[in-house]
Design a protein around this motif. Structure first.
Motif, short mmCIF file in Angstrom:
data_model
loop_
_atom_site.label_atom_id
_atom_site.label_comp_id
_atom_site.label_asym_id
_atom_site.label_seq_id
_atom_site.Cartn_x
_atom_site.Cartn_y
_atom_site.Cartn_z
N UNK A 48 0.87 -1.18 0.00
CA UNK A 48 0.00 0.00 0.00
C UNK A 48 0.90 1.23 0.00
N UNK A 49 0.46 2.27 -0.69
CA UNK A 49 1.19 3.55 -0.68
C UNK A 49 0.16 4.67 -0.58
N UNK A 50 0.46 5.68 0.24
CA UNK A 50 -0.52 6.73 0.48
C UNK A 50 -0.42 7.87 -0.52
N UNK A 85 5.68 1.07 -7.89
CA UNK A 85 7.15 1.12 -7.78
C UNK A 85 7.66 0.26 -6.62
N UNK A 86 6.94 0.27 -5.50
CA UNK A 86 7.36 -0.55 -4.35
C UNK A 86 7.34 -2.03 -4.71
N UNK A 115 5.48 9.79 -1.86
CA UNK A 115 4.55 8.87 -1.20
C UNK A 115 5.21 7.58 -0.71
N UNK A 116 6.53 7.48 -0.87
CA UNK A 116 7.23 6.25 -0.51
C UNK A 116 7.53 6.22 0.99
N UNK A 160 4.06 6.43 5.13
CA UNK A 160 4.55 6.00 3.82
C UNK A 160 4.08 4.60 3.43
N UNK A 161 4.78 4.04 2.45
CA UNK A 161 4.38 2.75 1.87
C UNK A 161 4.61 1.60 2.85
N UNK A 162 3.72 0.60 2.77
CA UNK A 162 3.78 -0.56 3.68
C UNK A 162 3.67 -1.85 2.88
#
Length: 367
Positions: free
Chosen positions: A24-26, A141-142, A178-179, A363-365
């Motif tokens: 997930x990324x916000x 991207x994550x 957002x990372x 950030x991203x999880x």
């Protein structure tokens, strides 16, 4: 100083046939706005943002080696992917993903070796007028970086996150913010250590408790399609009569925020954040062609916030993205009063009375 070439891998130590990841990324909301860009998604000025917590994109990436399955008779020289949005095929998103993969292939040379299934969903309504490109591109991207780390387990965590932000930027500029969380700087600012045009970095300096767990209530004034795409808007800065002064102003405001974040001065914070929001819209109103992206209800909300702040001395302020919706920003310790004010006076200006309560996130999880 890292360059783009530092993100081109030499070789991978592992072979991976298939698998999946889910991140997930916000979304994020810029306090100092980025408006105007150079080639390859390089910002014309630095920006700083709060990373949000609740408004996010959840993306699952499944991958299989093209030659490992008889069902995958795909062209070895082309990108191969299926795209699902909230469980349904979404053909009109595919050109944007195709363009993203073309941009990043030099940095992830394994992309054409796999068939990907990208299954993505937002925690906020797609047509809510909240930009989902930042959260969406960051989440993708994550996932791609998780695959690269599986191919190269020796990769450091720092490199992993820098490269993820670097790749996200090539999909959507603001996605690089957002990372990580909670406060992120993107763009080279001489007095912010580690800041770069290539990726976002966590703000490295002191942040006063006043700004911890800051709240953002997003008032959905207009849920329609954007009048002008961000790409077109950024391009209009190229021959803009006020562009150079604007770029200098962004550096000055970011510089001022360094001491504001340290001291906890909410009044100074409010002045910069609201001025930045209005400057962003002033740039659009004075470009050629020109646009007014605010709606009458946007102005009604702004005036109501000013009146409320004047009368109560409660440190609530607004910011805007390139659209009509209003982000209402305030410290956590005044939440009750501000939310009551929103319900009593501002909800009537929202389309169908809709608003979203959010706050600063991390950030991203990896899920």
């Amino acid at each position: 100083m890292l360059t783009a070439n530092d993100f081109i891998p030499t070789k991978y130590s592992q072979l991976i046939e298939n698998g999946s990841f889910q991140w997930s990324a916000p979304s994020n909301i810029a306090l100092v706005k980025y408006w105007g860009k150079k080639d390859n998604q390089i910002p014309a000025n630095p920006s700083i943002s709060f990373t949000l917590n609740n408004c996010k994109t959840i993306t699952k990436l499944a991958f299989a080696k093209k030659d490992s399955s008889t069902s995958l008779h795909t062209d070895p020289d082309s990108f191969s992917f299926d795209l699902l949005f909230e469980g349904q095929p979404k053909e009109d998103f595919k050109p944007k993903i195709q363009k993203f993969l073309e941009r990043i292939e030099v940095y992830l040379p394994f992309l054409k070796e796999y068939h990907f299934t990208i299954d993505t969903a937002n925690t906020f309504p797609h047509s809510s007028g909240i930009a989902s490109s930042a959260s969406g591109m960051a989440a993708l991207a994550m996932n791609l970086m998780s695959l690269e780390k599986a191919l190269n387990p020796a990769m450091t965590e720092e490199y992993f996150y820098q490269k993820a932000s670097f790749l996200a930027r090539l999909g959507s500029g603001s996605a690089c913010r957002s990372v990580k969380g909670q406060v992120v700087v993107w763009g080279n600012q001489s007095n912010i250590k580690g800041s770069s045009d290539l990726f976002g970095v966590e703000f490295p300096n002191d942040i006063h408790d006043n700004f911890k767990n800051y709240q953002d209530t997003i008032l959905l004034v207009d849920k329609g399609e954007k009048q002008v795409s961000s790409t077109v808007g950024h391009d209009l800065m190229h021959n803009h009569p006020y562009a150079e002064r604007r770029f200098a102003q962004a550096h000055e405001n970011l510089d001022a925020l360094i001491s504001i974040f340290k001291s906890g001065n909410l009044n100074a914070f409010i002045k910069i954040v609201e001025s930045e929001a209005l400057t962003l819209h002033a740039m659009m109103m004075t470009s050629m062609p020109y646009f007014i992206l605010m709606k009458p209800n946007t102005l009604e909300i702004i005036n109501a916030i000013w009146k409320f702040r004047n009368e109560t001395q409660i440190p609530v302020c607004f910011t805007l993205d390139a659209g009509a919706n209003v982000h209402v920003l305030y410290p956590e310790n005044v939440s009750e009063k501000v939310l009551q004010f929103i319900k009593d006076e501002l909800v009537g200006y929202c389309q169908n009375g809709q608003y979203i309560c959010d706050e600063i996130g991390n950030g991203a999880i990896l899920l």
